[in-house]
Scaffold this active site. Sequence first.
Site, PDB file in Angstrom:
ATOM      1  N   TYR A 154       2.425  11.479  -0.638  1.00  0.00           N
ATOM      2  CA  TYR A 154       3.464   9.994  -0.874  1.00  0.00           C
ATOM      3  C   TYR A 154       3.766   9.951  -2.163  1.00  0.00           C
ATOM      4  CZ  TYR A 154       4.294   4.915  -1.060  1.00  0.00           C
ATOM      5  OH  TYR A 154       5.286   4.066  -1.603  1.00  0.00           O
ATOM      6  N   LYS A 158       7.973   9.855  -3.008  1.00  0.00           N
ATOM      7  CA  LYS A 158       8.086   8.795  -3.378  1.00  0.00           C
ATOM      8  C   LYS A 158       9.443   9.507  -4.646  1.00  0.00           C
ATOM      9  CE  LYS A 158       7.863   5.035  -0.669  1.00  0.00           C
ATOM     10  NZ  LYS A 158       9.125   4.644  -0.253  1.00  0.00           N
TER      11      LYS A 158
END
Length: 340
Positions: A154, A158
């Site tokens: 994740y 990002k």
Amino acid sequence: MNVALITGVMGQDGSYLAEYLLKKNYIVHGVRRYSSTNVELKNLNQIKKNKNYSKKFFLHYGDVTDTSSIFSLIKKIKPNEIYNLAAQSHVLTSFQAPEYTSQVDAISQLRVIEGVRQINSRIKIYQAATSELYGNSDTKFQNEKTPFDPVSPYSAAKLYGFYISKIYRTAYKMFICNGILFNHESPRRGSSFVTKKITENIKRIANKEIDCFYLGNLNSKRDWGYAKEYVETMWLMLQQNKADDYVIATGKVYSVKDFVEEAFKYINIKIKWRGKGLKEVGYDTKTKKILIKVDPYYFRPNELDYLRGDWSKSRKLLKWKPKTNFKDLVRIMMQSEFKK
Ligand code: NAP
Ligand code: G4F
């Protein structure tokens, strides 16, 4: 007339942001994904209930992984501002579905930004970055200058979103801001995030539906703020003269155990802990009943143990400060559970 496009409008932040912008007299367009089951528009209830918003708020089917859908929405809606919030936002899930997470959280950020560059590069963009970018940083506080060291698929995705935004900002002089928001919670938080999971399960215990519930890393510490007030900063960033990146946080840190203890106080239960590691349990000091146990399923392959934000740049430039403290946040979430 200000026109905003929000991706991820059905999520926690998207729904609060839509309400915030509608109050500011914006025309708000939100993107929702198609689902073959009947997805509730629960987070949009406040908007649906308000008749004044029927001509100002529009929902469109679309998907940030689909170029044609995003490009055609930008062309059709002609927004002045895009708030790019859509994401696979659950860290543990990103280990279970890393490729999908990268598609949604990395490549789709590029898709939105590239769409703006091709269609109208004057559209301002808010990009949802995250405190997860810091990983297990060894600083007491993290700010805009703290080095990034992501520890999950994740946060790696990002990180790409963060840098591609910065690159387009400098290369094409586009107005793109990265909001490095620390954890923020509310009654609208998804049930799989730890705060909402705790408040929902305490309600179930109070209703005698369950005897206890399971958590993962009890000692992890987070800087928890209130989502409803954090969305204002997204708007504030896009109203500045210059595009920039900002940390949004409270500067206070609490553990998962602290959250559990505070939330149980709402139903007059005092929690104490005993045991270690997988055997650690939380029990009611009065009845001695065990109410919390540890399940390793909820551990992440890489843990991120501590996040605490230094939001002094936002205080100075955005003239913003967090208003809701930890105890109030827990109370707001518990009150909402028991009102349902
Ligand atoms: P959230 O509640 O998980 O909302 C994300 C929304 O994105 C959901 O409505 C989801 O739709 C939508 N979405 C997912 N994949 C999509 C796709 N392919 N196309 C279109 N929409 C899609 O997250 P949040 O807490 O509001 O956070 C908003 C943003 O801020 C996210 O980017 C998150 O990563 C970031 N962020 C959050 C925090 C935090 O503490 N909350 C902190 C830092 C950064 P479905 O409802 O259909 O799943
Ligand atoms: O609530 P969480 O799942 O949030 P996490 O992982 O900090 O991520 C959230 O905040 C990020 C900003 O820093 C966002 F970018 C991201 O999109 C998301 O909104 O977990 C918080 C902590 C973790 O350390 C986790 O290990 O709680 C710990 N935890 C302990 N037991 C648990 C559980 N987390 C979950 N989800 N479920 C548990 O049972």
